[in-house]
Design a protein around this motif. Structure first.
Motif, PDB file in Angstrom:
ATOM      1  N   TYR A 240      88.167  -5.444 -17.965  1.00 15.89           N
ATOM      2  CA  TYR A 240      88.259  -4.100 -17.397  1.00 15.89           C
ATOM      3  C   TYR A 240      87.837  -4.100 -15.930  1.00 15.89           C
ATOM      4  CZ  TYR A 240      87.711   0.915 -16.773  1.00 15.89           C
ATOM      5  OH  TYR A 240      87.821   2.200 -16.311  1.00 15.89           O
ATOM      6  N   VAL A 241      86.720  -4.732 -15.635  1.00 17.16           N
ATOM      7  CA  VAL A 241      86.245  -4.797 -14.250  1.00 17.16           C
ATOM      8  C   VAL A 241      87.267  -5.512 -13.371  1.00 17.16           C
ATOM      9  CG1 VAL A 241      84.442  -5.690 -12.725  1.00 17.16           C
ATOM     10  CG2 VAL A 241      83.824  -4.676 -14.921  1.00 17.16           C
ATOM     11  N   ALA A 242      87.848  -6.592 -13.884  1.00 15.00           N
ATOM     12  CA  ALA A 242      88.828  -7.349 -13.106  1.00 15.00           C
ATOM     13  C   ALA A 242      90.062  -6.507 -12.796  1.00 15.00           C
ATOM     14  CB  ALA A 242      89.223  -8.613 -13.863  1.00 15.00           C
TER      15      ALA A 242
ATOM     16  N   ASP B  96      87.653 -10.707  -8.096  1.00 16.22           N
ATOM     17  CA  ASP B  96      87.848  -9.521  -8.948  1.00 16.22           C
ATOM     18  C   ASP B  96      86.730  -9.362  -9.978  1.00 16.22           C
ATOM     19  OD1 ASP B  96      90.264  -9.181  -7.588  1.00 16.22           O
ATOM     20  OD2 ASP B  96      91.384 -10.336  -9.080  1.00 16.22           O
ATOM     21  N   TYR B  97      85.501  -9.501  -9.519  1.00 17.99           N
ATOM     22  CA  TYR B  97      84.380  -9.334 -10.452  1.00 17.99           C
ATOM     23  C   TYR B  97      83.449  -8.200 -10.046  1.00 17.99           C
ATOM     24  CZ  TYR B  97      81.973 -12.188  -6.909  1.00 17.99           C
ATOM     25  OH  TYR B  97      81.462 -12.668  -5.735  1.00 17.99           O
ATOM     26  N   TYR B  98      83.713  -7.550  -8.930  1.00 21.23           N
ATOM     27  CA  TYR B  98      82.864  -6.446  -8.491  1.00 21.23           C
ATOM     28  C   TYR B  98      83.707  -5.420  -7.764  1.00 21.23           C
ATOM     29  CZ  TYR B  98      79.190  -3.805  -6.145  1.00 21.23           C
ATOM     30  OH  TYR B  98      78.371  -2.802  -5.694  1.00 21.23           O
ATOM     31  N   THR B  99      83.459  -4.159  -8.107  1.00 23.20           N
ATOM     32  CA  THR B  99      84.154  -3.081  -7.419  1.00 23.20           C
ATOM     33  C   THR B  99      83.277  -1.838  -7.416  1.00 23.20           C
ATOM     34  OG1 THR B  99      86.060  -1.580  -7.514  1.00 23.20           O
ATOM     35  CG2 THR B  99      85.362  -2.551  -9.592  1.00 23.20           C
TER      36      THR B  99
ATOM     37  N   VAL C 266      90.261  -3.246 -12.611  1.00 17.30           N
ATOM     38  CA  VAL C 266      89.920  -2.209 -11.636  1.00 17.30           C
ATOM     39  C   VAL C 266      89.762  -2.827 -10.248  1.00 17.30           C
ATOM     40  CG1 VAL C 266      88.167  -0.513 -10.959  1.00 17.30           C
ATOM     41  CG2 VAL C 266      88.846  -0.732 -13.358  1.00 17.30           C
ATOM     42  N   ALA C 267      89.124  -4.012 -10.193  1.00 18.28           N
ATOM     43  CA  ALA C 267      88.866  -4.653  -8.902  1.00 18.28           C
ATOM     44  C   ALA C 267      90.145  -5.088  -8.213  1.00 18.28           C
ATOM     45  CB  ALA C 267      87.937  -5.843  -9.097  1.00 18.28           C
ATOM     46  N   ASN C 268      91.139  -5.549  -8.974  1.00 15.80           N
ATOM     47  CA  ASN C 268      92.375  -6.011  -8.327  1.00 15.80           C
ATOM     48  C   ASN C 268      93.406  -4.906  -8.149  1.00 15.80           C
ATOM     49  OD1 ASN C 268      93.689  -5.666 -10.832  1.00 15.80           O
ATOM     50  ND2 ASN C 268      93.477  -7.827 -11.386  1.00 15.80           N
ATOM     51  N   GLY C 269      93.016  -3.671  -8.513  1.00 19.05           N
ATOM     52  CA  GLY C 269      93.887  -2.537  -8.267  1.00 19.05           C
ATOM     53  C   GLY C 269      94.959  -2.296  -9.299  1.00 19.05           C
ATOM     54  N   THR C 270      94.868  -2.958 -10.449  1.00 11.47           N
ATOM     55  CA  THR C 270      95.873  -2.726 -11.489  1.00 11.47           C
ATOM     56  C   THR C 270      95.847  -1.275 -11.952  1.00 11.47           C
ATOM     57  OG1 THR C 270      95.698  -5.029 -12.230  1.00 11.47           O
ATOM     58  CG2 THR C 270      96.642  -3.438 -13.778  1.00 11.47           C
ATOM     59  N   PHE C 271      94.677  -0.727 -12.106  1.00 16.11           N
ATOM     60  CA  PHE C 271      94.554   0.703 -12.360  1.00 16.11           C
ATOM     61  C   PHE C 271      93.197   1.172 -11.844  1.00 16.11           C
ATOM     62  CE2 PHE C 271      91.579   0.185 -15.777  1.00 16.11           C
ATOM     63  CZ  PHE C 271      92.001  -0.929 -16.497  1.00 16.11           C
ATOM     64  N   SER C 272      93.073   2.451 -11.644  1.00 16.09           N
ATOM     65  CA  SER C 272      91.836   3.020 -11.134  1.00 16.09           C
ATOM     66  C   SER C 272      90.850   3.246 -12.270  1.00 16.09           C
ATOM     67  CB  SER C 272      92.103   4.338 -10.408  1.00 16.09           C
ATOM     68  OG  SER C 272      92.686   5.283 -11.321  1.00 16.09           O
ATOM     69  N   ASN C 273      89.606   3.454 -11.914  1.00 10.90           N
ATOM     70  CA  ASN C 273      88.558   3.693 -12.890  1.00 10.90           C
ATOM     71  C   ASN C 273      88.413   5.207 -13.073  1.00 10.90           C
ATOM     72  OD1 ASN C 273      86.327   3.369 -14.589  1.00 10.90           O
ATOM     73  ND2 ASN C 273      84.895   3.421 -12.869  1.00 10.90           N
ATOM     74  N   PRO C 274      88.936   5.774 -14.162  1.00  6.00           N
ATOM     75  CA  PRO C 274      88.888   7.229 -14.338  1.00  6.00           C
ATOM     76  C   PRO C 274      87.448   7.734 -14.365  1.00  6.00           C
ATOM     77  CG  PRO C 274      90.419   6.231 -15.904  1.00  6.00           C
ATOM     78  CD  PRO C 274      89.650   5.103 -15.274  1.00  6.00           C
ATOM     79  N   THR C 275      87.200   8.828 -13.688  1.00  5.63           N
ATOM     80  CA  THR C 275      85.859   9.399 -13.619  1.00  5.63           C
ATOM     81  C   THR C 275      85.786  10.718 -14.376  1.00  5.63           C
ATOM     82  OG1 THR C 275      86.379  10.541 -11.546  1.00  5.63           O
ATOM     83  CG2 THR C 275      85.426   8.329 -11.381  1.00  5.63           C
ATOM     84  N   PHE C 276      84.598  10.984 -14.943  1.00  2.00           N
ATOM     85  CA  PHE C 276      84.365  12.252 -15.630  1.00  2.00           C
ATOM     86  C   PHE C 276      83.731  13.265 -14.691  1.00  2.00           C
ATOM     87  CE2 PHE C 276      84.015   8.913 -18.941  1.00  2.00           C
ATOM     88  CZ  PHE C 276      85.110   9.276 -19.715  1.00  2.00           C
TER      89      PHE C 276
END
Length: 274
Positions: A259-261, A60-63, A263-273
Motif C-alpha cells: 500500500y505504501v509503495a 517507494d517506501y516513504y510518502t 501511494v509513494a509511486n503515484g499509482t493511487f492517492s491516499n484517501p483521507t477522512f
C-alpha cells in the motif's frame, strides 16, 4: 509349605519398532495430506520473492506521513528525507545498498526461528516430515543440534528485538495521524493500514511460545505471582491461535508495504477522512 502366588498383571508393552513398517506405500492416509505443505511452500516462496524485491528496490517506501514496515526505522543517511525516526541515522554514506537490509534481518530472524514457522517450513521444504503419519525421506534425524538449525535457539533474543520493532511501527502509526505538512489531526486509509499492521504484529508477538514462557516459566507457585499468572493466562489464550496470527500478520506486513509503495509511486492517492 504354602507358597505365595502373584496374580498375573497386564502384559508388558511391546518393544518399540527399530524402523518403519515394511510397506511399499509412503503412507496409508487417503486424504490430501500433501495440500497443506504445498500451499505453505507456495505462500512462503511468494513472500520471499516479494520481500527480496522490495528490499533491494530501495524506492517507494516513504510518502508524506506513511513509511513501509520493511524500511522502518530508516537509519541510513541515504534514506528519503523525513523517513528517519527523529533524525537517528547512525549508518553513514558508506552504506550504499538498501537500508531495508539493516532492518529485515530482525523480523526475518524472529519468524525463521518461530516455533510455528519451524514446523511450517520443515514440512514444506524439507519434508521432515511432510505430514503426520507420512514417512520422511531422510535417513537420520539430528534435531536442532547442528548448524544451521542450532541457530533456532536464538529465538528468544529475536523475540526481544521484535518487540522493539513493534514499538517503532506503533509509533509510525501514531505519526500517520499527521498530514504531509506535519499538522496533527489527520486521518487517512494509510493511517488505518499502519494501525492494523501494528496490531497484528503485536498479537503475533504476544501469542509467541517464548512470550508465554517468559510470563509463566520457572514458577513453582502461581499463587505467589498473581500478576505473572494473569499475564500468562492472557498470553496462553492468544497462544492457541498463534498459527492464525502468524499467517495474518505475514500477509498484513506485505500488504502494508504494498500500500505504501503504491501511494509513494503515484499509482493511487491516499484517501483521507479528515
Amino acid at each position: 509349605m504354602a507358597t505365595d502366588t502373584i496374580a498375573p498383571g497386564p502384559e508388558a508393552p511391546a518393544p518399540l519398532s527399530p524402523a518403519r513398517a515394511q510397506i511399499e506405500q509412503k503412507t496409508l492416509r487417503t486424504d490430501r495430506w500433501w495440500l497443506s505443505p504445498l500451499l505453505t511452500m507456495l505462500v512462503l516462496v511468494a513472500f520471499i520473492f516479494y520481500a527480496t524485491f522490495r528490499a533491494f528496490q530501495n524506492a517507494d517506501y516513504y510518502t508524506g506521513n506513511l513509511i513501509s514496515p520493511f524500511y522502518s526505522p530508516c537509519i541510513a543517511t541515504k534514506c528519503v528525507p523525513g523517513s528517519s525516526l527523529g533524525g537517528f541515522q547512525p549508518f553513514g554514506d558508506w552504506w550504499a545498498i538498501s537500508p531495508a537490509l539493516l532492518i529485515l534481518i530482525f523480523p526475518l530472524g524472529f519468524r525463521m526461528t518461530c516455533y510455528y514457522y519451524r514446523k511450517a517450513y520443515y514440512r514444506a521444504f524439507w519434508q521432515s516430515p511432510p505430514a503426520c503419519a507420512v514417512a520422511e525421506p531422510h535417513g537420520k534425524y539430528t534435531g536442532e543440534r547442528r548448524f544451521p538449525l542450532i541457530l533456532n535457539n536464538s529465538h528468544r533474543y529475536f523475540f526481544y528485538a521484535g518487540l522493539v520493532f513493534n514499538v517503532i511501527l506503533s509509533w509510525d502509526a501514531v505519526l500517520a495521524f499527521r498530514n504531509p505538512a506535519g499538522e496533527w489531526g489527520h486521518m487517512s486509509v494509510g493511517t488505518l493500514v499502519l494501525i492494523a499492521n501494528a496490531v497484528l504484529l503485536w498479537v503475533y508477538s504476544l501469542s509467541c511460545h517464548s512470550c508465554r514462557h517468559i510470563m509463566g516459566g520457572k514458577l513453582k507457585h502461581f499463587s505467589k505471582h498473581p500478576l505473572r499468572y494473569k499475564g500468562w493466562t492472557l498470553v496462553s489464550k492468544l497462544n492457541h491461535r498463534h498459527m492464525l496470527f502468524a499467517w495474518v500478520s505475514l500477509f498484513g506486513v506485505a500488504l502494508t508495504d504494498a500500500y505504501v509503495a503504491l501511494v509513494a509511486n503515484g499509482t493511487f492517492s491516499n484517501p483521507t477522512f479528515f
